[in-house]
Write an enzyme that holds these catalytic residues in place. Sequence first.
Site, PDB file in Angstrom:
ATOM      1  N   THR A  27       1.160-104.874  73.107  1.00  0.00           N
ATOM      2  CA  THR A  27       1.537-103.578  73.658  1.00  0.00           C
ATOM      3  C   THR A  27       0.447-103.099  74.600  1.00  0.00           C
ATOM      4  O   THR A  27      -0.725-103.090  74.234  1.00  0.00           O
ATOM      5  CB  THR A  27       1.714-102.579  72.488  1.00  0.00           C
ATOM      6  OG1 THR A  27       2.864-102.985  71.746  1.00  0.00           O
ATOM      7  CG2 THR A  27       1.877-101.152  72.973  1.00  0.00           C
ATOM      8  N   GLN A 100       9.538-109.820  73.021  1.00  0.00           N
ATOM      9  CA  GLN A 100       9.430-109.402  71.624  1.00  0.00           C
ATOM     10  C   GLN A 100      10.189-108.092  71.423  1.00  0.00           C
ATOM     11  O   GLN A 100       9.903-107.082  72.062  1.00  0.00           O
ATOM     12  CB  GLN A 100       7.984-109.190  71.186  1.00  0.00           C
ATOM     13  CG  GLN A 100       7.956-108.927  69.677  1.00  0.00           C
ATOM     14  CD  GLN A 100       6.616-108.493  69.132  1.00  0.00           C
ATOM     15  OE1 GLN A 100       6.029-107.537  69.611  1.00  0.00           O
ATOM     16  NE2 GLN A 100       6.121-109.200  68.133  1.00  0.00           N
ATOM     17  N   HIS A 180      10.435-108.774  66.090  1.00  0.00           N
ATOM     18  CA  HIS A 180       9.148-108.359  65.507  1.00  0.00           C
ATOM     19  C   HIS A 180       9.376-107.943  64.057  1.00  0.00           C
ATOM     20  O   HIS A 180       9.788-106.819  63.785  1.00  0.00           O
ATOM     21  CB  HIS A 180       8.575-107.201  66.320  1.00  0.00           C
ATOM     22  CG  HIS A 180       7.140-106.893  66.037  1.00  0.00           C
ATOM     23  ND1 HIS A 180       6.442-107.454  64.986  1.00  0.00           N
ATOM     24  CD2 HIS A 180       6.251-106.085  66.678  1.00  0.00           C
ATOM     25  CE1 HIS A 180       5.192-106.997  65.005  1.00  0.00           C
ATOM     26  NE2 HIS A 180       5.053-106.166  66.022  1.00  0.00           N
ATOM     27  N   ASN A 183       3.673-106.479  61.061  1.00  0.00           N
ATOM     28  CA  ASN A 183       2.810-105.322  61.380  1.00  0.00           C
ATOM     29  C   ASN A 183       3.388-103.936  61.111  1.00  0.00           C
ATOM     30  O   ASN A 183       2.979-102.947  61.718  1.00  0.00           O
ATOM     31  CB  ASN A 183       2.344-105.388  62.850  1.00  0.00           C
ATOM     32  CG  ASN A 183       1.577-106.678  63.137  1.00  0.00           C
ATOM     33  OD1 ASN A 183       1.243-107.414  62.226  1.00  0.00           O
ATOM     34  ND2 ASN A 183       1.308-106.948  64.404  1.00  0.00           N
ATOM     35  N   TYR A 185       6.448-102.486  61.530  1.00  0.00           N
ATOM     36  CA  TYR A 185       7.511-101.825  62.311  1.00  0.00           C
ATOM     37  C   TYR A 185       8.863-101.996  61.600  1.00  0.00           C
ATOM     38  O   TYR A 185       8.896-102.483  60.475  1.00  0.00           O
ATOM     39  CB  TYR A 185       7.483-102.321  63.766  1.00  0.00           C
ATOM     40  CG  TYR A 185       6.127-102.012  64.363  1.00  0.00           C
ATOM     41  CD1 TYR A 185       5.764-100.691  64.636  1.00  0.00           C
ATOM     42  CD2 TYR A 185       5.171-103.004  64.537  1.00  0.00           C
ATOM     43  CE1 TYR A 185       4.489-100.381  65.100  1.00  0.00           C
ATOM     44  CE2 TYR A 185       3.888-102.700  65.000  1.00  0.00           C
ATOM     45  CZ  TYR A 185       3.556-101.378  65.282  1.00  0.00           C
ATOM     46  OH  TYR A 185       2.299-101.065  65.710  1.00  0.00           O
ATOM     47  N   ARG A 232       8.756-113.053  64.189  1.00  0.00           N
ATOM     48  CA  ARG A 232       7.332-112.900  63.859  1.00  0.00           C
ATOM     49  C   ARG A 232       7.199-112.161  62.527  1.00  0.00           C
ATOM     50  O   ARG A 232       7.864-111.143  62.311  1.00  0.00           O
ATOM     51  CB  ARG A 232       6.618-112.105  64.948  1.00  0.00           C
ATOM     52  CG  ARG A 232       5.110-112.099  64.755  1.00  0.00           C
ATOM     53  CD  ARG A 232       4.363-111.426  65.896  1.00  0.00           C
ATOM     54  NE  ARG A 232       3.155-112.175  66.206  1.00  0.00           N
ATOM     55  CZ  ARG A 232       2.001-111.638  66.567  1.00  0.00           C
ATOM     56  NH1 ARG A 232       1.863-110.333  66.679  1.00  0.00           N
ATOM     57  NH2 ARG A 232       0.957-112.389  66.825  1.00  0.00           N
ATOM     58  N   ASN A 240      -0.389-100.611  59.356  1.00  0.00           N
ATOM     59  CA  ASN A 240       0.715 -99.638  59.277  1.00  0.00           C
ATOM     60  C   ASN A 240       1.247 -99.456  57.865  1.00  0.00           C
ATOM     61  O   ASN A 240       2.455 -99.332  57.649  1.00  0.00           O
ATOM     62  CB  ASN A 240       1.855-100.013  60.235  1.00  0.00           C
ATOM     63  CG  ASN A 240       1.535 -99.631  61.674  1.00  0.00           C
ATOM     64  OD1 ASN A 240       0.807 -98.677  61.915  1.00  0.00           O
ATOM     65  ND2 ASN A 240       2.058-100.389  62.625  1.00  0.00           N
ATOM     66  N   GLY A 322      -4.272-113.578  71.264  1.00  0.00           N
ATOM     67  CA  GLY A 322      -3.996-112.225  71.722  1.00  0.00           C
ATOM     68  C   GLY A 322      -5.110-111.715  72.618  1.00  0.00           C
ATOM     69  O   GLY A 322      -5.115-111.946  73.836  1.00  0.00           O
TER      70      GLY A 322
HETATM   71  C1  LIG Z   1      -3.873-104.374  72.522  1.00  0.00           C
HETATM   72  C2  LIG Z   1      -3.052-105.067  71.454  1.00  0.00           C
HETATM   73  C3  LIG Z   1      -1.695-104.834  71.382  1.00  0.00           C
HETATM   74  C4  LIG Z   1      -0.909-105.517  70.445  1.00  0.00           C
HETATM   75  N1  LIG Z   1       0.446-105.311  70.432  1.00  0.00           N
HETATM   76  C5  LIG Z   1       1.242-106.087  69.649  1.00  0.00           C
HETATM   77  C6  LIG Z   1       2.659-106.030  69.774  1.00  0.00           C
HETATM   78  O1  LIG Z   1       3.236-105.302  70.599  1.00  0.00           O
HETATM   79  N2  LIG Z   1       3.376-106.816  68.946  1.00  0.00           N
HETATM   80  C7  LIG Z   1       2.796-107.648  68.021  1.00  0.00           C
HETATM   81  O2  LIG Z   1       3.492-108.363  67.303  1.00  0.00           O
HETATM   82  N3  LIG Z   1       1.457-107.727  67.906  1.00  0.00           N
HETATM   83  C8  LIG Z   1       0.666-106.989  68.710  1.00  0.00           C
HETATM   84  N4  LIG Z   1      -0.701-107.129  68.640  1.00  0.00           N
HETATM   85  C9  LIG Z   1      -1.278-108.147  67.740  1.00  0.00           C
HETATM   86  C10 LIG Z   1      -1.527-109.467  68.494  1.00  0.00           C
HETATM   87  O3  LIG Z   1      -0.304-110.074  68.889  1.00  0.00           O
HETATM   88  C11 LIG Z   1      -2.301-110.476  67.627  1.00  0.00           C
HETATM   89  O4  LIG Z   1      -1.562-110.736  66.468  1.00  0.00           O
HETATM   90  C12 LIG Z   1      -3.669-109.977  67.238  1.00  0.00           C
HETATM   91  O5  LIG Z   1      -4.376-109.474  68.362  1.00  0.00           O
HETATM   92  C13 LIG Z   1      -4.499-111.094  66.583  1.00  0.00           C
HETATM   93  O6  LIG Z   1      -4.630-112.211  67.469  1.00  0.00           O
HETATM   94  P1  LIG Z   1      -5.986-112.461  68.293  1.00  0.00           P
HETATM   95  O7  LIG Z   1      -7.092-112.499  67.273  1.00  0.00           O
HETATM   96  O8  LIG Z   1      -5.820-113.752  68.991  1.00  0.00           O
HETATM   97  O9  LIG Z   1      -6.151-111.282  69.212  1.00  0.00           O
HETATM   98  C14 LIG Z   1      -1.512-106.432  69.543  1.00  0.00           C
HETATM   99  C15 LIG Z   1      -2.893-106.642  69.614  1.00  0.00           C
HETATM  100  C16 LIG Z   1      -3.668-105.986  70.562  1.00  0.00           C
HETATM  101  C17 LIG Z   1      -5.136-106.273  70.632  1.00  0.00           C
END
Ligand SMILES: Cc1cc2nc3c(=O)[nH]c(=O)nc-3n(C[C@H](O)[C@H](O)[C@H](O)COP(=O)(O)O)c2cc1C
Length: 365
Positions: A27, A100, A180, A183, A185, A232, A240, A322
């Site tokens: 996001t 997503q 999704h 997390n 939602y 996912r 949350n 991410g």
């Molecule tokens: C800025 C930001 C926004 C995120 N938005 C979403 C999202 O919209 N949907 C989702 O499933 N996960 C979201 N996440 C979680 C990431 O998809 C990911 O699971 C998380 O950052 C861990 O992976 P990483 O360690 O490689 O960053 C978000 C993470 C960050 C940092």
Amino acid sequence: MSDNTLFTEYNLQGIPLKNRVVMAPMTRSRAVEANTPNELIAKHYEQRAEAGLIITEGTSPSPNGLGYPRIPGLFNEAQTAGWKKVTEAVHAAGSKIFVQQMHTGRISHVKNLPEGGEVLAPSAVKVADAFGQMYVDGEGMLPLTPARAMTTEEVESAIQEYIDSAKAAVKAGFDGVEIHGANGYLVNQFINPKSNQRTDAYGGSVEGRARFVVKIAEGMAAAIGKEKVALRISPYGVFNDMGAFEGIDEQYGYIASEMNRIGIAYIHLADMSAMTKVPVPDSIKELIRDTFKGTLILNGAYDKSRANEDLNKGKGDLVAFGVPWIANPDLVTRMKEGIALTQPDQNTFYTPGAEGYTDYKRADV
Ligand SMILES: Cc1cc2nc3c(=O)[nH]c(=O)nc-3n(C[C@H](O)[C@H](O)[C@H](O)COP(=O)(O)O)c2cc1C
């Protein structure tokens, strides 16, 4: 099987991926006009087309699911047209892209919703204070709007919204749709008994709590093809106000077996434990790997070497990154060539505009 497994091709149920590096959904709150994707968003994803597969930021299938500020939707013609620009740019740049579908459910402030939108959830259960605030433009952080419990008819119309949005996704040129279910939602709110206290067919048992997501996946598979559907999940995730519950392994084992029966393209396993400091047991990951025979995407604080290690051990088929993608549009090149990664500025994760979004440079410019 080597230090380079991450960079090898992969066939995702007929969709050829040029490598196994996935961009995780993130996001970024740049859909400033009527929750509609714009040129800036298209540019952001186009810049990251080195990924074998891009998964977009959470995108609502319903006006009721737009609980965060400036997140995109995919339920009207303007949004479909906006996303079409994104998919065309990404495809022209040589990558594949799933959208997503994120409905925020009780993690919402009504002021972020369009006129007529309502904050709905499986049950009217208050979110714990640690996660109980939401940003609203011009007002700052406000307490979440208390959710109203959906009627059975409203649950069924929400399922239909996901299915209709999946059809719009195909029109917009997406290669597929990721539901999704992680997390905290809406889908996760149905799965977890902490937030689902329903006594109708959508609660009360392992099957009941899974029914929402199973019906969405079944309906989408019938409408757009099972190879275009994905899910996912984040078992044991605490974000949350979720977290473990009695029977959690049985719950997720059942969901994995239902997804296997439907034959969806992939399950995406999000492990946020590096951030939340609450561990996710390996046993649940193994259970899902054993139960679901399709593609498994791993995610959570990966770097190149851990990604290759887990792929080589057969723990998953693809790895989603991410945060590393935020400041490194050329992440694949950097990992391949051992170029240091740029650290992102957290202050611009969710701010409108190009800063901290499309202005991160490739290492070669
Ligand atoms: C800025 C930001 C926004 C995120 N938005 C979403 C999202 O919209 N949907 C989702 O499933 N996960 C979201 N996440 C979680 C990431 O998809 C990911 O699971 C998380 O950052 C861990 O992976 P990483 O360690 O490689 O960053 C978000 C993470 C960050 C940092």
